[in-house]
Design an enzyme around this catalytic site. Structure first.
Site, PDB file in Angstrom:
ATOM      1  N   SER A 666       0.798  -1.220   0.000  1.00  0.00           N
ATOM      2  CA  SER A 666       0.000   0.000   0.000  1.00  0.00           C
ATOM      3  C   SER A 666       0.837   1.280   0.000  1.00  0.00           C
ATOM      4  O   SER A 666       0.302   2.372  -0.059  1.00  0.00           O
ATOM      5  CB  SER A 666      -0.966   0.009   1.174  1.00  0.00           C
ATOM      6  OG  SER A 666      -0.273   0.211   2.367  1.00  0.00           O
ATOM      7  N   LYS A 709      -6.180   3.459   8.952  1.00  0.00           N
ATOM      8  CA  LYS A 709      -5.268   4.414   8.336  1.00  0.00           C
ATOM      9  C   LYS A 709      -5.809   5.834   8.410  1.00  0.00           C
ATOM     10  O   LYS A 709      -5.069   6.775   8.692  1.00  0.00           O
ATOM     11  CB  LYS A 709      -5.029   4.034   6.869  1.00  0.00           C
ATOM     12  CG  LYS A 709      -4.143   2.796   6.733  1.00  0.00           C
ATOM     13  CD  LYS A 709      -4.018   2.383   5.292  1.00  0.00           C
ATOM     14  CE  LYS A 709      -3.068   1.204   5.163  1.00  0.00           C
ATOM     15  NZ  LYS A 709      -3.027   0.696   3.804  1.00  0.00           N
TER      16      LYS A 709
END
Ligand code: ADP
Length: 762
Positions: A666, A709
């Protein structure tokens, strides 16, 4: 200095005691009032003051001062504050009083404040246990709750402890705090034993007690059975007969009863002095202590009550609670756990374990917890065969024994930390435990006969699903606890953590308050976490600090404001703010999912003259290294027209905080942005962070852990976040509070990434 002798009284430093004037001889009272400071010294025998000699005195005492003298209806009471512990010498016996010299002799502080606090808590629990059945117990309890130090607790409880003068003195004279605590605990445990023997209550014992107080427990058991059977007089049963009775009464399955009787026959053959007597005895003790038939009786399931109980225990977590309620409802209709097992996944302190306790409360069941962290050996789940020296039952059955019923709520903590190494596969043993097709006849090797676990309500917890073997994961329904927003944390602190911290420190509600701004600042500046563990620690710290001040400054209300935080909690925990504000070409901010929730990370790139090499540092895993190569290729492609000579330069990419290994795809967009920013010599927009995998065709692909996140981004002070288009749907899951604070831009191509982060069209 003036000496006041006391007999058979536990006296320790730094406590306030109320003394009736009769306790001190009248002459002494007069002297005390005149002198205010004096020594309290224990004596060996209860003697008249006038006949005391040096031999009668122990050599330790405490320094004391009169705080005030209260006269009520002709009766005088003294409030006395004890100070340091002292060693006395040179006693001299005057006409109407005794004098001595002294030197201060403090105990060694060999355990931390945390440990002392824990000990105080244990001490209170024991004390509450002692008084729970006495009339007026509630009043006593409120006294106990207010104990702030062990010395205070011990002095007040001292009169009740089953100790002789010598033992009381030993507590005062202990070299270190830990020695003193051990002695105290001994006294209090003995008191519990006596209480239990007297009332004949069969206590559910903690593991620790079980081993060291086994004999007492067995004796109690004997008494209990004898009473119940009401057939035989005291002492007529020998141990073997008793075991036979216990086997008969345990309600075992036919197979288990057979196996137990076989063990009993062997035990008889062995005799008390036999080699295996102990092991056989332990086996039979274990088998007969298990609940074979007993279920905790519940008064019918009431969904409204269950919902209320869950709401009381935890703030927020609505989705989790909803799912939990469904599961409990189904369970109560079917009478057993069917289908999948709930698995709570989330960072530490997000309420996974305590939710297990909440479920038990809501269902009116008993609660037991096992930690699976670091279990490598199948035998730890399934037990050792009894042929093995030192064989023991596995953790599951041991927990069943602790539960004392056959239908507890059992929390299996840290299923992701199970490891399978040399000895068998603990995961497959666990699978058997959790599988409704098999667990009605779970065979622990130690027991060697099946036991029915089907009435147990299992709940599992984990930080991540990554480490969980697939077959095990397939049995479970994952429920994510992604962490709390700042306002959720605020409410949790107000409603749960702070009241708990206040109570545990022994403060009164009226003695402390934390104002709104301060509490918000604690959350924003003094914790950096998805859950609330750190927050709890900070609140505990504030309460402890307040407790100390209260002792020093006398009773008053302490209001904690933002200005006090620095003094009590020290420096703010690390903030990324500064780093986020700096504008440097070649640096980009990424978002990472970690076991502790989420975090932001910085990716730095530097270019030097060289020969086309790419160097990557910062403990990156293979997947992340590949992302870096893809990112570099994409940047090169973007520069194709300009014919930039990449062969003549070396590129170095670094991800700081190298001690933590990082991996996963990611960071792709972040790597790309850092490199592109470097070659453009243009810094990335301020307070912007991003997450997303990239493909060689320049697409931005979806990632996992979006809630964690985004919350991490918000905590760190990020304002704008680029997320993959493919994750847009996940935004529904994100709390509005977080969405409001962030500008979230979905991107599908790296060209969009370049536009949003660098203001460049490619
Ligand atoms: P985990 O098992 O996820 O590490 P715990 O269940 O041990 O976390 O929770 C840590 C502490 O925070 C506990 O004291 C718990 O009661 C408290 N806590 C966590 N979430 C909540 C919540 N939503 N409401 C009230 N207290 C909570």
């Amino acid at each position: 200095m003036l000496v006041v002798p006391v007999y058979d009284t536990l006296i320790l430093s730094d406590v306030r005691i109320h003394v009736d004037e009769e306790v001190f001889a009248l002459a002494e009272v007069k002297n005390i009032k005149e002198e205010t400071s004096f020594l309290i010294v224990p004596i060996r025998e209860n003697k008249d003051q006038n006949s005391l000699t040096s031999e009668d005195f122990y050599d330790f005492g405490v320094l004391a001062e009169v705080a005030d003298v209260i006269k009520l209806e002709g009766h005088t009471t003294l409030n006395v504050d004890t100070k340091e512990r002292v060693r006395i010498s040179n006693l001299s016996f005057e006409k109407d009083h005794i004098e001595a010299e002294y030197e201060v002799s403090n105990v060694i502080e060999d355990i931390t404040k945390e440990e002392q606090k824990f000990f105080l808590k244990r001490f209170k629990e024991y004390a509450q246990d002692i008084f729970k059945d006495v009339p007026g117990g509630a009043i006593v309890n409120s006294y106990i709750r207010r104990w702030r130090t062990i010395n205070e607790a011990a002095t007040q409880l001292g009169g009740y402890l089953a100790l002789d003068p010598e033992e009381r003195f030993a507590i005062l004279a202990a070299k270190s705090i830990s020695e003193r605590y051990t002695l105290l605990l001994g006294g209090i445990k003995e008191l519990l034993e006596i209480r239990d023997i007297n009332t004949g209550i069969r206590e559910k014992m903690t593991e620790e007690q079980q081993t060291s107080y086994k004999t007492a427990a067995i004796r109690r058991q004997i008494r209990y059975l004898e009473e119940e059977l009401n057939e035989l007089e005291n002492g007529e049963l020998d141990e073997e007969q008793l075991l036979a009775l216990r086997i008969k009464k345990a309600g075992m399955t036919e197979e288990a009863e057979k196996e137990s009787n076989r063990a009993l026959r062997r035990l008889k053959m062995e005799g008390m002095t036999g080699h295996e007597y102990g092991a056989l005895y332990d086996y039979l003790d274990f088998m007969t202590s298990l609940a074979w038939k007993d279920s905790k009786k519940t008064t019918g399931f009431n969904i409204k009550r269950a919902r209320r109980t869950l709401d009381r225990g935890h703030y927020g977590l609505d989705k989790v609670k909803k799912r939990v309620l469904e599961q409990i409802a189904v369970n109560s209709i079917k009478g057993k756990q069917d289908g999948s097992i709930l698995l709570f996944v989330g960072a530490p302190g997000t309420g996974k374990t305590s939710m297990g306790q909440g479920i038990a409360d809501a269902m009116g069941r008993k609660y037991v917890r096992i930690s699976l962290g670091g279990i490598r050996d199948e035998a730890e789940i399934r037990g050792h065969r009894r042929t093995y020296v030192g064989a023991m039952p596995g953790r599951i059955m041991e927990a069943m024994r602790r539960a004392g019923v056959n239908n507890p709520v059992m929390v299996l903590d840290e299923v992701d930390k199970l490891t399978s190494e040399a000895h068998g596969d603990p995961a497959s043993a666990l699978l058997e435990v959790l599988d409704p097709e098999q667990n009605f006849a779970f065979t622990d090797h130690y027991m060697n006969v099946p036991y029915d676990l089907s009435k147990v309500f299992f709940v599992c917890t984990a930080n991540t699903t990554d480490g969980i073997p697939k077959p095990l994961l397939d049995r479970m329904e994952v429920i994510n606890l992604s962490g709390y927003t700042p306002s959720e944390k605020y409410q949790i602190a107000r409603r749960h953590l702070l009241p708990k911290a206040i109570e545990q420190t022994g403060l009164k509600k009226e003695q402390i308050s934390i104002d709104t701004k301060a509490l918000r600042a604690i959350i924003a500046d003094y914790t950096m976490e998805a859950g609330v563990r750190g927050l709890r620690r900070q609140l505990d710290k504030i309460c402890r600090d307040t407790a100390v001040k209260l002792l020093e400054e006398g009773d008053h209300k302490t209001v904690i404001t933002q200005e006090n935080l620095r003094e009590i909690l020290g420096k703010k925990v690390a903030h990324h703010d500064e780093a986020l504000k700096k504008l440097v070409a070649g640096v980009a901010t990424g978002l990472a999912w970690t076991q502790a929730g989420g975090d932001i990370l910085f990716i730095e790139a530097v270019v030097t003259k060289g020969s086309g090499k790419l160097q990557i540092t910062g403990q990156l895993g293979d997947v992340m290294k590949e992302s870096a190569e893809i990112a570099y290729t994409l940047v090169k492609a973007a520069y194709q027209k300009e014919k930039k000579d990449f062969d003549k330069i070396d590129l170095h990419i670094h991800v700081p905080e190298g001690a933590t290994p990082k991996d996963g795809p990611s960071a792709g967009v972040t790597l790309f942005t850092a490199l592109f920013s470097l070659f453009l010599k243009k810094p990335v927009k301020r307070k912007l962070a991003m997450t997303g995998e990239i493909s060689l065709r320049g697409e931005v692909l979806p990632i996992g852990g979006l809630p964690e996140k985004l919350m991490a981004a918000q905590r760190a002070g990020v304002k704008t976040v680029l997320i993959p288009k493919g994750n847009e749907e996940d935004l529904e899951e994100i709390p509005d509070e977080i969405k409001k604070k962030l500008t979230i831009i979905p991107v599908g191509q790296i060209s969009e990434v370049a536009r949003e982060s660098l203001g460049i069209e490619i």
